[in-house]
Design an enzyme around this catalytic site. Sequence first.
Site, PDB file in Angstrom:
ATOM      1  N   LYS A 176       0.888  -1.173   0.000  1.00  0.00           N
ATOM      2  CA  LYS A 176       0.000   0.000   0.000  1.00  0.00           C
ATOM      3  C   LYS A 176       0.918   1.213   0.000  1.00  0.00           C
ATOM      4  CE  LYS A 176      -1.614   3.031   1.872  1.00  0.00           C
ATOM      5  NZ  LYS A 176      -1.292   4.434   1.435  1.00  0.00           N
ATOM      6  N   GLU A 179      -0.342   7.428  -1.080  1.00  0.00           N
ATOM      7  CA  GLU A 179      -1.274   7.921  -2.107  1.00  0.00           C
ATOM      8  C   GLU A 179      -0.718   9.171  -2.799  1.00  0.00           C
ATOM      9  OE1 GLU A 179      -1.562   7.868   1.092  1.00  0.00           O
ATOM     10  OE2 GLU A 179      -2.642   9.585   1.924  1.00  0.00           O
ATOM     11  N   ARG A 180       0.381   9.731  -2.236  1.00  0.00           N
ATOM     12  CA  ARG A 180       0.960  10.932  -2.850  1.00  0.00           C
ATOM     13  C   ARG A 180       1.977  10.588  -3.939  1.00  0.00           C
ATOM     14  NH1 ARG A 180       1.841  14.623   2.494  1.00  0.00           N
ATOM     15  NH2 ARG A 180       2.388  12.664   3.492  1.00  0.00           N
ATOM     16  N   SER A 229       5.248   8.726   9.318  1.00  0.00           N
ATOM     17  CA  SER A 229       5.397   9.720  10.380  1.00  0.00           C
ATOM     18  C   SER A 229       5.130   9.100  11.752  1.00  0.00           C
ATOM     19  CB  SER A 229       4.431  10.873  10.131  1.00  0.00           C
ATOM     20  OG  SER A 229       3.118  10.377  10.164  1.00  0.00           O
ATOM     21  N   CYS A 284      14.201  11.068   6.384  1.00  0.00           N
ATOM     22  CA  CYS A 284      14.195  10.729   7.817  1.00  0.00           C
ATOM     23  C   CYS A 284      15.600  10.774   8.397  1.00  0.00           C
ATOM     24  CB  CYS A 284      13.557   9.366   8.037  1.00  0.00           C
ATOM     25  SG  CYS A 284      14.592   8.039   7.433  1.00  0.00           S
ATOM     26  N   GLU A 382       9.759  17.398  14.343  1.00  0.00           N
ATOM     27  CA  GLU A 382      10.205  17.135  12.968  1.00  0.00           C
ATOM     28  C   GLU A 382       9.581  18.176  12.033  1.00  0.00           C
ATOM     29  OE1 GLU A 382       8.817  13.504  10.958  1.00  0.00           O
ATOM     30  OE2 GLU A 382      10.857  13.261  10.206  1.00  0.00           O
TER      31      GLU A 382
END
Length: 482
Positions: A176, A179-180, A229, A284, A382
């Site tokens: 999965k 979606e971006r 995240s 990250c 962050e």
Amino acid sequence: MTDIVPLENFVNGAWVRSTGPDHLDVPDPSDGSVIARVPRSGAADVDLAVRAARAAFRRWKEVPVAERARRVLALRNLLEAHADELARTVVRENGKTLDEARGSVRRGIEATEFAASAPTTLQGSFLEDVSPGVDSTLLRQPVGVVAGITPFNFPVMIPLWMAPLAVVCGNAFLLKPSERVPLSARLLATWFEEAGFPPGVFNLLHGDAAAVDAILAHPGIDAVSFVGSAPTARHIYTTAAAHGKRVQALAGAKNHLIVMPDADLDRSVPAILSSAFGQAGERCLAASVIVAVEPGGDRLVERLATEVSRLPTGPAGRPDTVVGPVIRPDHRERVLRWIRDGETAGAKVVARGPEPPAGPGFYVPPVLFDHVRPEMPIAQEEVFGPVLSVIRVGSLDEGLDVANRSRFGNAAAIFTRDGRAAREFVHRIEAGMVGVNIGVPAPAAYFPFVGWKGSFYGDLHATGRDAIEFYTRKKVVTTRWF
Ligand code: NAD
């Protein structure tokens, strides 16, 4: 724009339309134009994919490991042959520069190469005579159906941290992707198919949080690999565990780089800039806080400020761009808010990059803050954008204290010429990925990717031997022959 056909899921070796309620537009971050439409798959789509994966798993786990590894090698060769196409797709949907995209594709290929060594890495162990005439054998067997849920910032590399390793261990896999950034994942699915994996061994399901929640609750999924995240990671970890699944959840970061007064600035400054502003800070492992040990602070800040003030921001595909766009307009607004809040809290902006070209891209020129204090939110949270904060301290001890108070522990680095200071830092820093004169201390694929503290939820990490352990169950056989 509406003539762009919605993407399809790849389930059981075929491209199928999602039955989800609607679609999301996918803009190119460099110019805002819509480049794809991604379906919001729901529980019915997840169920279809999981059934296919479960059926495939029963046959796939019986395929000899050398044959599974051969398929992974075929995939690796396809990735290599299409590396440029993949990198250009990453540039388009994610907004990294071409060099950055190429580097990330290379890292994904390296993870695939490591997966191909499964005939060695999957080996178990044997101990003769645990009692008289009794022997013990440890075997590794696949877990079952594994779901991989991935973030926007590495559309190729992070799916490749997961899928090749999971399937070579004998599992079926359901990706999965974010979606971006759905287009790179679609390319990966075509090459999984071309590499000869049987239908259902690799499946691709597009969608957002609704698809993820259906995955977490589905009884046919045995393990979940997640990267994203911190708040999502906590949700994934607790929900997947509550449903009895094995889970690893790699989360957000706030990485500190300690710069000692004796650091070689000619070489350290480029490494710091590339760590903080490469990929527009959307990494990250990005440097977020520089801990400048006095009396080196003024000299360091002056060098950094000169460089930051001439770092060009612009469209990802342009060869002179150093800082590409951030992923979405709402993310740009969030980063700009962090900058305003930093100023309000008393931190001082000492350099800004040149204004980007006017246009609809999602740009934030790089910003360097000095005189940031450890208690300021900009020093703790962050930002995930091209913003670098400098905190001044009097000693290495004080610097370690600042870094170790962070609730995150993904990466940290020291820049110094002093071996003793470096050793002290390596020993005492509370972060899992540690650099000595390295700005982005990313472990090679045959080592684990080891975030600590709030940067990781779980036990076994991604990549390296940890991944082999994560994607397999151990079985210990005790044998006596009469
Ligand atoms: P994100 O958490 O928004 O999304 C990650 C995935 O979770 C996506 O597939 C998304 O569809 C899904 N998701 C988002 N919100 C959800 C929700 N409420 N419920 C269920 N699923 C949800 O992360 P992102 O913005 O795509 O990625 C950037 C983040 O990832 C940064 O915080 C970065 O530090 C982190 N990251 C960590 C590592 C690591 O190794 N620790 C590596 C890369 C990125």
